[in-house]
Design a protein around this motif. Structure first.
Motif, PDB file in Angstrom:
ATOM      1  N   VAL A 148       0.834  -1.202   0.000  1.00 27.90           N
ATOM      2  CA  VAL A 148       0.000   0.000   0.000  1.00 27.90           C
ATOM      3  C   VAL A 148       0.867   1.249   0.000  1.00 27.90           C
ATOM      4  N   GLN A 149       1.886   1.282   0.874  1.00 25.95           N
ATOM      5  CA  GLN A 149       2.779   2.430   0.937  1.00 25.95           C
ATOM      6  C   GLN A 149       3.461   2.692  -0.404  1.00 25.95           C
ATOM      7  N   GLU A 150       3.941   1.638  -1.043  1.00 23.03           N
ATOM      8  CA  GLU A 150       4.615   1.788  -2.330  1.00 23.03           C
ATOM      9  C   GLU A 150       3.641   2.238  -3.414  1.00 23.03           C
ATOM     10  N   SER A 151       2.387   1.837  -3.303  1.00 23.35           N
ATOM     11  CA  SER A 151       1.375   2.294  -4.262  1.00 23.35           C
ATOM     12  C   SER A 151       1.206   3.799  -4.168  1.00 23.35           C
ATOM     13  N   TYR A 152       1.127   4.298  -2.928  1.00 22.97           N
ATOM     14  CA  TYR A 152       0.982   5.736  -2.737  1.00 22.97           C
ATOM     15  C   TYR A 152       2.215   6.486  -3.258  1.00 22.97           C
ATOM     16  N   HIS A 207      -6.496  12.367  -5.411  1.00 24.29           N
ATOM     17  CA  HIS A 207      -5.064  12.559  -5.153  1.00 24.29           C
ATOM     18  C   HIS A 207      -4.820  13.132  -3.759  1.00 24.29           C
ATOM     19  N   LEU A 208      -5.702  14.002  -3.302  1.00 26.95           N
ATOM     20  CA  LEU A 208      -5.577  14.519  -1.941  1.00 26.95           C
ATOM     21  C   LEU A 208      -5.754  13.388  -0.928  1.00 26.95           C
ATOM     22  N   ALA A 209      -6.682  12.480  -1.214  1.00 28.94           N
ATOM     23  CA  ALA A 209      -6.875  11.329  -0.328  1.00 28.94           C
ATOM     24  C   ALA A 209      -5.616  10.470  -0.263  1.00 28.94           C
ATOM     25  N   ILE A 210      -4.990  10.258  -1.416  1.00 30.59           N
ATOM     26  CA  ILE A 210      -3.745   9.489  -1.458  1.00 30.59           C
ATOM     27  C   ILE A 210      -2.684  10.155  -0.584  1.00 30.59           C
ATOM     28  N   GLN A 211      -2.571  11.486  -0.688  1.00 27.40           N
ATOM     29  CA  GLN A 211      -1.556  12.202   0.091  1.00 27.40           C
ATOM     30  C   GLN A 211      -1.781  12.028   1.592  1.00 27.40           C
ATOM     31  N   PHE A 212      -3.007  12.233   2.043  1.00 31.24           N
ATOM     32  CA  PHE A 212      -3.254  12.179   3.485  1.00 31.24           C
ATOM     33  C   PHE A 212      -3.217  10.756   4.021  1.00 31.24           C
ATOM     34  N   LEU A 213      -3.651   9.800   3.237  1.00 29.90           N
ATOM     35  CA  LEU A 213      -3.532   8.398   3.654  1.00 29.90           C
ATOM     36  C   LEU A 213      -2.069   8.001   3.753  1.00 29.90           C
ATOM     37  N   ARG A 214      -1.286   8.446   2.790  1.00 30.77           N
ATOM     38  CA  ARG A 214       0.139   8.127   2.806  1.00 30.77           C
ATOM     39  C   ARG A 214       0.820   8.772   4.002  1.00 30.77           C
ATOM     40  N   ASN A 215       0.470  10.040   4.286  1.00 29.17           N
ATOM     41  CA  ASN A 215       1.078  10.730   5.420  1.00 29.17           C
ATOM     42  C   ASN A 215       0.777  10.019   6.732  1.00 29.17           C
ATOM     43  N   GLU A 216      -0.461   9.572   6.896  1.00 28.05           N
ATOM     44  CA  GLU A 216      -0.849   8.892   8.142  1.00 28.05           C
ATOM     45  C   GLU A 216      -0.056   7.607   8.316  1.00 28.05           C
ATOM     46  N   ALA A 230      -6.240  -3.789   2.102  1.00 28.48           N
ATOM     47  CA  ALA A 230      -5.073  -3.348   1.332  1.00 28.48           C
ATOM     48  C   ALA A 230      -5.398  -3.228  -0.152  1.00 28.48           C
ATOM     49  N   LEU A 231      -6.150  -4.182  -0.679  1.00 29.16           N
ATOM     50  CA  LEU A 231      -6.499  -4.151  -2.100  1.00 29.16           C
ATOM     51  C   LEU A 231      -7.405  -2.964  -2.415  1.00 29.16           C
ATOM     52  N   HIS A 232      -8.259  -2.576  -1.455  1.00 29.98           N
ATOM     53  CA  HIS A 232      -9.064  -1.371  -1.651  1.00 29.98           C
ATOM     54  C   HIS A 232      -8.168  -0.136  -1.770  1.00 29.98           C
ATOM     55  N   PHE A 233      -7.182  -0.034  -0.878  1.00 30.79           N
ATOM     56  CA  PHE A 233      -6.258   1.103  -0.933  1.00 30.79           C
ATOM     57  C   PHE A 233      -5.467   1.101  -2.238  1.00 30.79           C
ATOM     58  N   ILE A 234      -5.004  -0.076  -2.651  1.00 32.42           N
ATOM     59  CA  ILE A 234      -4.207  -0.183  -3.876  1.00 32.42           C
ATOM     60  C   ILE A 234      -5.045   0.173  -5.100  1.00 32.42           C
ATOM     61  N   THR A 235      -6.311  -0.236  -5.101  1.00 33.49           N
ATOM     62  CA  THR A 235      -7.208   0.108  -6.208  1.00 33.49           C
ATOM     63  C   THR A 235      -7.413   1.619  -6.297  1.00 33.49           C
TER      64      THR A 235
END
Length: 249
Positions: A148-152, A207-216, A230-235
């Motif tokens: 998930v982290q690498e996806s972000y 994209h904003l969601a990706i940024q804040f999820l990644r930051n957390e 995890a697959l939901h996040f990756i999708t």
């Protein structure tokens, strides 16, 4: 969903005699037909392949329709190997093996169609092949947190490669109202209030969601993540990546 062409499907039909004798593939018994797919980890008798009917032709056609390019290519390569063995052992006037290999190799270098297949409550989604190639080592060892982290990170890197900024807030603003980079990212800059503008604003929020999820997650200790979550996040990451990639290919 694979990108196999109509011409390639017709060639497969000719090679396997799919159109004769009510759809039975003459060169395969039910046992050898099933084994062909089992060798690639596929249960060709799964209900997702039998929605058109249970004949070999119907199952094979559905397989070509719903599976991704790599999966289809591996089965075709297995078929090519079987044809090659028969061509070497007997005097066969038509040589199918080389053309089957060409079909498979063409599929392997093409991104598959982004689609979803639904069976009961399970949905199979094809993520972007670029992203998949990047995270497959982590998925293989079931390290879903890192996947998930690498996806972000992959999405943010793509953003930076296009507009030289990887922070979604810098690109789109805190409320997704900044439009300075719409043209390089999405291909146009529609007027406010138009449906296209609303779509781009929605893309920006992803994209904003990706940024804040990644930051957390980046500021948390690594932890086990449920595979389904995890697959939901990756999708979601795949969608964000695709939205800015297809128009910048």
């Amino acid at each position: 969903m694979s990108t196999i062409s109509t011409e390639a499907k017709k060639y497969l039909d000719n090679a396997l005699r799919l159109q004769q004798h009510h759809g039975w593939i003459l060169r395969f018994t039910e046992e050898t037909f099933t084994r062909l797919f089992q060798e690639q980890g596929i249960n060709i008798n799964d209900t997702k392949y039998t929605v058109l009917g249970i004949s070999k032709q119907n199952r094979f056609d559905k397989f070509l329709e719903i599976e991704d390019n790599q999966t289809v290519a591996l089965v075709i390569l297995s078929l090519a190997a079987q044809f090659r063995n028969r061509e070497l052992a007997t005097n066969i006037s038509v040589k199918f093996s080389e053309d089957l290999e060409k079909i498979a190799k063409t599929l392997l270098i093409q991104p598959h169609k982004k689609s979803a297949s639904i069976s009961n409550i399970d949905i199979s989604v094809s993520i972007h092949p670029d992203l998949y190639r990047h995270i497959i080592p982590y998925l293989d060892r079931e390290d879903y947190f890192t996947a998930v982290q690498e996806s972000y990170k992959f999405v943010r890197q793509k953003l930076k490669s296009i507009v030289d900024k990887e922070s979604a807030t810098a690109v789109f603003g805190e409320n997704a109202t900044k439009t300075d980079y719409h043209i390089p990212l999405f291909g146009s800059q529609p007027a406010k209030g138009t449906p296209e503008y609303d779509s781009y604003k929605g893309y920006a929020y992803i994209h904003l969601a990706i940024q804040f999820l990644r930051n957390e997650q980046a500021h948390s200790l690594a932890k086990d993540i449920d595979r389904n979550l995890a697959l939901h996040f990756i999708t979601l990451a795949s969608l964000a990546y695709t939205l800015i990639t297809d128009k910048n290919a």
